[in-house]
Write an enzyme that holds these catalytic residues in place. Structure first.
Site, PDB file in Angstrom:
ATOM      1  N   HIS A  15      90.924   1.475  34.740  1.00  0.00           N
ATOM      2  CA  HIS A  15      92.066   0.669  34.322  1.00  0.00           C
ATOM      3  C   HIS A  15      91.721  -0.775  34.658  1.00  0.00           C
ATOM      4  O   HIS A  15      91.225  -1.057  35.739  1.00  0.00           O
ATOM      5  CB  HIS A  15      93.331   1.085  35.068  1.00  0.00           C
ATOM      6  CG  HIS A  15      93.687   2.505  34.835  1.00  0.00           C
ATOM      7  ND1 HIS A  15      94.321   2.940  33.705  1.00  0.00           N
ATOM      8  CD2 HIS A  15      93.453   3.619  35.568  1.00  0.00           C
ATOM      9  CE1 HIS A  15      94.492   4.242  33.760  1.00  0.00           C
ATOM     10  NE2 HIS A  15      93.971   4.678  34.877  1.00  0.00           N
ATOM     11  N   MET A  26      88.091  -6.664  35.734  1.00  0.00           N
ATOM     12  CA  MET A  26      87.624  -5.937  36.902  1.00  0.00           C
ATOM     13  C   MET A  26      88.133  -4.508  36.786  1.00  0.00           C
ATOM     14  O   MET A  26      89.340  -4.278  36.800  1.00  0.00           O
ATOM     15  CB  MET A  26      88.150  -6.599  38.183  1.00  0.00           C
ATOM     16  CG  MET A  26      87.673  -8.002  38.357  1.00  0.00           C
ATOM     17  SD  MET A  26      88.468  -8.980  39.664  1.00  0.00           S
ATOM     18  CE  MET A  26      88.945  -7.841  40.877  1.00  0.00           C
ATOM     19  N   PRO A  27      87.236  -3.508  36.661  1.00  0.00           N
ATOM     20  CA  PRO A  27      87.705  -2.132  36.521  1.00  0.00           C
ATOM     21  C   PRO A  27      88.340  -1.615  37.805  1.00  0.00           C
ATOM     22  O   PRO A  27      87.869  -1.898  38.903  1.00  0.00           O
ATOM     23  CB  PRO A  27      86.445  -1.348  36.171  1.00  0.00           C
ATOM     24  CG  PRO A  27      85.320  -2.187  36.654  1.00  0.00           C
ATOM     25  CD  PRO A  27      85.783  -3.603  36.620  1.00  0.00           C
ATOM     26  N   VAL A  28      89.416  -0.848  37.628  1.00  0.00           N
ATOM     27  CA  VAL A  28      90.098  -0.201  38.742  1.00  0.00           C
ATOM     28  C   VAL A  28      90.142   1.294  38.434  1.00  0.00           C
ATOM     29  O   VAL A  28      90.700   1.707  37.421  1.00  0.00           O
ATOM     30  CB  VAL A  28      91.533  -0.736  38.929  1.00  0.00           C
ATOM     31  CG1 VAL A  28      92.233  -0.004  40.071  1.00  0.00           C
ATOM     32  CG2 VAL A  28      91.507  -2.233  39.179  1.00  0.00           C
ATOM     33  N   HIS A  65      86.909  -1.754  41.575  1.00  0.00           N
ATOM     34  CA  HIS A  65      87.860  -1.326  42.599  1.00  0.00           C
ATOM     35  C   HIS A  65      88.068   0.177  42.469  1.00  0.00           C
ATOM     36  O   HIS A  65      88.226   0.696  41.375  1.00  0.00           O
ATOM     37  CB  HIS A  65      89.216  -2.018  42.404  1.00  0.00           C
ATOM     38  CG  HIS A  65      89.161  -3.480  42.618  1.00  0.00           C
ATOM     39  ND1 HIS A  65      89.801  -4.093  43.668  1.00  0.00           N
ATOM     40  CD2 HIS A  65      88.536  -4.469  41.921  1.00  0.00           C
ATOM     41  CE1 HIS A  65      89.582  -5.396  43.611  1.00  0.00           C
ATOM     42  NE2 HIS A  65      88.818  -5.646  42.558  1.00  0.00           N
TER      43      HIS A  65
END
Length: 90
Positions: A15, A26-28, A65
């Site tokens: 996400h 920034m991928p979460v 993250h």
């Protein structure tokens, strides 16, 4: 992490909740699991997910993250019973 209802396999779906300077995302990755995982196992899981994001999707590990959400066993159900009941043999 979601489960594909057809294959039964876990779906790793990042996400993008945060943006870095320059508009890059920034991928979460959020993992939901029944509680009771040691800190060492959590760190290993976070490291492996971060590496998978790099290898599979080319994401920067410095910007990835990983969030682990632990749900109490009495709040997670499967087959019509709580995990706490299953673990206790009920």
């Amino acid at each position: 992490m979601a489960i594909d209802s057809f294959t039964g396999r876990a779906i790793l779906e990042p996400h993008y909740l945060y943006r870095m300077k320059g508009g890059r995302q920034m991928p979460v990755v959020t993992v939901q699991t029944v509680g009771g995982i040691s800190n060492e196992k959590k760190e290993e899981l976070m490291d492996r997910i971060t590496q998978a994001m790099k290898e599979v999707l080319g994401k920067n590990p410095e910007a990835t993250h990983v969030i682990i959400e632990e749900v109490p066993a009495e709040n997670w159900g499967i087959r019509g019973k709580t995990v706490a009941a299953i673990r206790s043999g009920k």
